[in-house]
Design a protein around this motif. Structure first.
Motif, PDB file in Angstrom:
ATOM      1  N   LYS A   4      25.744 -15.220 -71.637  1.00  0.00           N
ATOM      2  CA  LYS A   4      26.758 -15.798 -70.764  1.00  0.00           C
ATOM      3  C   LYS A   4      28.124 -15.806 -71.433  1.00  0.00           C
ATOM      4  O   LYS A   4      28.257 -16.201 -72.585  1.00  0.00           O
ATOM      5  CB  LYS A   4      26.357 -17.228 -70.378  1.00  0.00           C
ATOM      6  CG  LYS A   4      27.183 -17.813 -69.243  1.00  0.00           C
ATOM      7  CD  LYS A   4      26.615 -19.158 -68.830  1.00  0.00           C
ATOM      8  CE  LYS A   4      27.407 -19.780 -67.688  1.00  0.00           C
ATOM      9  NZ  LYS A   4      26.826 -21.077 -67.288  1.00  0.00           N
ATOM     10  N   GLY A   5      29.127 -15.326 -70.690  1.00  0.00           N
ATOM     11  CA  GLY A   5      30.480 -15.243 -71.214  1.00  0.00           C
ATOM     12  C   GLY A   5      30.894 -13.842 -71.583  1.00  0.00           C
ATOM     13  O   GLY A   5      32.088 -13.556 -71.721  1.00  0.00           O
ATOM     14  N   ALA A   6      29.913 -12.929 -71.737  1.00  0.00           N
ATOM     15  CA  ALA A   6      30.226 -11.551 -72.087  1.00  0.00           C
ATOM     16  C   ALA A   6      30.892 -10.835 -70.911  1.00  0.00           C
ATOM     17  O   ALA A   6      30.683 -11.191 -69.741  1.00  0.00           O
ATOM     18  CB  ALA A   6      28.950 -10.809 -72.491  1.00  0.00           C
ATOM     19  N   ILE A   7      31.694  -9.837 -71.227  1.00  0.00           N
ATOM     20  CA  ILE A   7      32.375  -9.053 -70.188  1.00  0.00           C
ATOM     21  C   ILE A   7      32.320  -7.572 -70.568  1.00  0.00           C
ATOM     22  O   ILE A   7      32.041  -7.222 -71.703  1.00  0.00           O
ATOM     23  CB  ILE A   7      33.846  -9.480 -70.009  1.00  0.00           C
ATOM     24  CG1 ILE A   7      34.614  -9.342 -71.337  1.00  0.00           C
ATOM     25  CG2 ILE A   7      33.949 -10.906 -69.494  1.00  0.00           C
ATOM     26  CD1 ILE A   7      36.107  -9.591 -71.219  1.00  0.00           C
ATOM     27  N   GLY A   8      32.568  -6.711 -69.579  1.00  0.00           N
ATOM     28  CA  GLY A   8      32.684  -5.294 -69.866  1.00  0.00           C
ATOM     29  C   GLY A   8      31.597  -4.440 -69.246  1.00  0.00           C
ATOM     30  O   GLY A   8      30.733  -4.913 -68.494  1.00  0.00           O
ATOM     31  N   THR A   9      31.642  -3.155 -69.581  1.00  0.00           N
ATOM     32  CA  THR A   9      30.717  -2.170 -69.020  1.00  0.00           C
ATOM     33  C   THR A   9      29.250  -2.476 -69.319  1.00  0.00           C
ATOM     34  O   THR A   9      28.392  -2.327 -68.426  1.00  0.00           O
ATOM     35  CB  THR A   9      31.072  -0.761 -69.529  1.00  0.00           C
ATOM     36  OG1 THR A   9      32.422  -0.454 -69.149  1.00  0.00           O
ATOM     37  CG2 THR A   9      30.127   0.282 -68.954  1.00  0.00           C
ATOM     38  N   PRO A  10      28.890  -2.915 -70.552  1.00  0.00           N
ATOM     39  CA  PRO A  10      27.482  -3.239 -70.806  1.00  0.00           C
ATOM     40  C   PRO A  10      26.951  -4.324 -69.874  1.00  0.00           C
ATOM     41  O   PRO A  10      25.782  -4.288 -69.479  1.00  0.00           O
ATOM     42  CB  PRO A  10      27.491  -3.711 -72.266  1.00  0.00           C
ATOM     43  CG  PRO A  10      28.673  -3.038 -72.878  1.00  0.00           C
ATOM     44  CD  PRO A  10      29.700  -3.026 -71.793  1.00  0.00           C
ATOM     45  N   VAL A  11      27.819  -5.272 -69.501  1.00  0.00           N
ATOM     46  CA  VAL A  11      27.405  -6.327 -68.577  1.00  0.00           C
ATOM     47  C   VAL A  11      27.145  -5.734 -67.198  1.00  0.00           C
ATOM     48  O   VAL A  11      26.157  -6.076 -66.528  1.00  0.00           O
ATOM     49  CB  VAL A  11      28.458  -7.447 -68.489  1.00  0.00           C
ATOM     50  CG1 VAL A  11      28.061  -8.481 -67.428  1.00  0.00           C
ATOM     51  CG2 VAL A  11      28.619  -8.128 -69.841  1.00  0.00           C
ATOM     52  N   ALA A  12      28.025  -4.822 -66.771  1.00  0.00           N
ATOM     53  CA  ALA A  12      27.834  -4.181 -65.465  1.00  0.00           C
ATOM     54  C   ALA A  12      26.538  -3.381 -65.439  1.00  0.00           C
ATOM     55  O   ALA A  12      25.828  -3.362 -64.427  1.00  0.00           O
ATOM     56  CB  ALA A  12      29.024  -3.265 -65.154  1.00  0.00           C
TER      57      ALA A  12
END
Length: 268
Positions: A4-12
């Motif tokens: 939780k809190g991560a952002i970016g392409t890996p999250v997508a």
């Protein structure tokens, strides 16, 4: 690892995998509440540890639509938590903070860390010429810790150490920490394994067997078990990691992880 809190392409990418698994979330590149809720639900469905963290084991299960049977499950944790008489949130906290997160390398062999300073001491204990060997093989026999290659490279070090110490069967294996919970091989006797070879063999079976070794380790140390039951995280971290626990704030991390997993258990 994604949490939780991560952002970016890996999250997508994670969100699309969850979508493929049947969860109605948006691939917005942000690991928020909805993604965490879907991830925990998937982990529970797959039999994984429901910690809301997308590590290699969860991503593998999402891609293959099934849990690798060698990986630790929520049920495995529940059994050991009951066995030790502690809340599962406490065991999840230890699993998150004190373990290395995975018990096997990509090649299927257990995670190990060969400790050359332990080899030096144990060779001294059997009256071997540890100083001579340290001069010839300083990366494998040394009064000082170090020489690590990490990952599968540690198996190369162990293989070489086994050859060097061939006159002392099992000694090199005793000088490694094994599996997800990094239990040292030289503990095999006090943990009630018939031999070091049997201990090593069990480390190859699954992370559940590695967890069993951890449980034996805790049961063999009444002070450690008492600290864990009382959730005295500084005492537990000191007993498990030694004085260096302060440098890594293990006690603070354990307390925070326990609070988080306790809240998730209530919410479930």
């Amino acid at each position: 690892m994604l949490k939780k809190g991560a952002i970016g392409t890996p999250v997508a990418t994670l969100q699309r995998l969850l979508q493929s698994a049947g969860f109605k979330i948006t691939a917005d590149h942000h690991f928020g509440d909805a993604t965490e809720k879907a991830l925990i639900a998937f982990q529970r469905r797959a039999g994984l540890i429901a910690d809301g963290i997308a590590g290699p084991k969860t991503l593998e299960a999402l891609q293959n639509r099934a849990r690798n049977p060698k990986h630790l499950s929520e049920q495995d944790l529940e059994k050991v938590a009951t066995r030790l008489g502690i809340p599962i949130a406490a065991l999840k906290a230890v699993n998150t903070v004190e373990s290395n997160g995975r018990g096997f390398n990509d090649d299927g062999r257990p995670v190990i860390l060969y400790e050359r300073h332990v080899a030096y001491k144990r060779l001294q204990a059997v009256d071997a010429d540890a100083d001579y060997l340290a001069t010839r093989y300083p990366n494998l026999i040394n009064p000082k810790r170090g020489g690590y290659l990490g990952g599968p490279g540690e198996w190369s070090r162990l293989s070489n150490a086994r050859q060097i110490t061939a006159d002392y069967p099992g000694l090199a294996d005793e000088c490694c920490s094994w599996g997800q919970f990094q239990i040292m091989g030289y503990h095999w006797s006090e943990l009630d394994y018939p031999s070091c070879a049997q201990f090593v063999a069990s480390m190859h079976i699954s992370e559940a067997f590695q967890l069993d070794a951890f449980a034996r380790f805790i049961e063999a140390d009444p002070a450690l078990l008492k600290a864990l039951k009382a959730k005295k995280w500084a005492d537990f971290a000191r007993g498990y990691n030694g004085p260096a626990y302060k440098e890594n704030s293990y006690d603070v991390k354990l307390a925070r992880a326990f609070e988080r997993f306790s809240r998730e258990e209530v919410a479930a």
